[in-house]
Design a protein around this motif. Structure first.
Motif: not given
Length: 249
Positions: A27-41, A82-88
């Motif tokens: 997906t050309r590194n598109a940011i999905d929910l799993a990526a957001i969860d990994a960023l939070h971790a 704010g799924i992406n908002t809070h992670a960023f």
């Protein structure tokens, strides 16, 4: 390994720094929910044990955006979460500096993740911008308030209202990236910046980031209080003594 079972974020720990690579090639590194969860971790770890963070993407792409297949199915309640908002924001608020090493596309949510970094480096292949209005949405994960602080209100308005994508030369001229390197040298350049940061006192570095991120109304009292704390630390006297001794030799 298929993206469905491949970790979306590869994390490498190197002492005083962490390298996190977005890794969803299909997906050309598109940011999905799993990526957001990994960023939070990852942020949870770096909030407890601060280290410099280098963010990059695999296979010549930083992040092509949010995962449109997931985004298309989200409704009003999802927007308010704010799924992406809070992670960023969590990335932006990390104690130590964050460096975004941007090769290839950083679009939409990928651009907003890059805006959350303290420093951005690019390559001649870098393409960065926010085409959200063309998809019937807005850039709601930080672009409307972070981008003006980086490039100024007029330029931010041009990018966000037109959806124009900047190439590397434009991004450098606008100050959106601070340097452009050959793709093969990009990570080395990011590590060189991290080396310079790591050579400084970590508490002074953290306090500098706090002051840089503070709202306008907090100045100058915030800096005076942070400086007062630093003035009482033994590291100040030690570093200044070493400086004076080097100057005498």
């Amino acid at each position: 390994m298929a993206d469905s079972i491949r970790p979306p974020l590869h994390v490498e720990r190197r002492g005083d720094r962490v390298v996190a690579t977005l890794d969803r090639p299909a997906t050309r590194n598109a940011i999905d929910l799993a990526a957001i969860d990994a960023l939070h971790a990852l942020c949870a770890e770096l909030e407890q044990e601060p280290a410099i963070l280098i963010l990059t993407g695999a296979d010549g792409v930083f992040a092509s955006g949010a995962d449109i297949a997931q985004l298309r199915e989200r409704g009003a309640d999802d927007a308010r979460r704010g799924i992406n908002t809070h992670a960023f924001s969590r990335v932006a608020d990390l104690p130590m500096p964050v460096i975004a090493a941007i090769d290839g596309y950083a679009l939409g949510g990928g651009a907003e993740l890059a805006y959350a970094a303290d420093l951005r480096l690019g390559t001649p292949r870098t393409r960065i911008g926010n085409p959200e209005t063309g998809l019937g949405i807005i850039a709601a994960a930080g672009a409307t308030w972070r981008l003006p602080r980086i490039v100024g209100e007029a330029r931010a308005a041009e990018l966000l209202l037109t959806g124009r994508i900047l190439d590397a030369d434009e991004a450098l001229a606008w100050g959106l990236v601070s340097a452009v390197h050959d793709p093969d040298d990009l990570l080395d350049a990011a590590h060189a910046v991290a080396d310079r940061i790591a050579a400084n006192d970590p508490v002074a570095t953290r306090h500098t980031k706090t002051a840089l991120r503070a709202p306008a109304g907090a100045h100058p009292q915030l800096e005076l209080e942070l400086q007062a704390e630093l003035f009482e630390r033994p590291e100040k006297a030690e570093r200044m003594t070493r400086f004076l001794e080097r100057r005498r030799t």
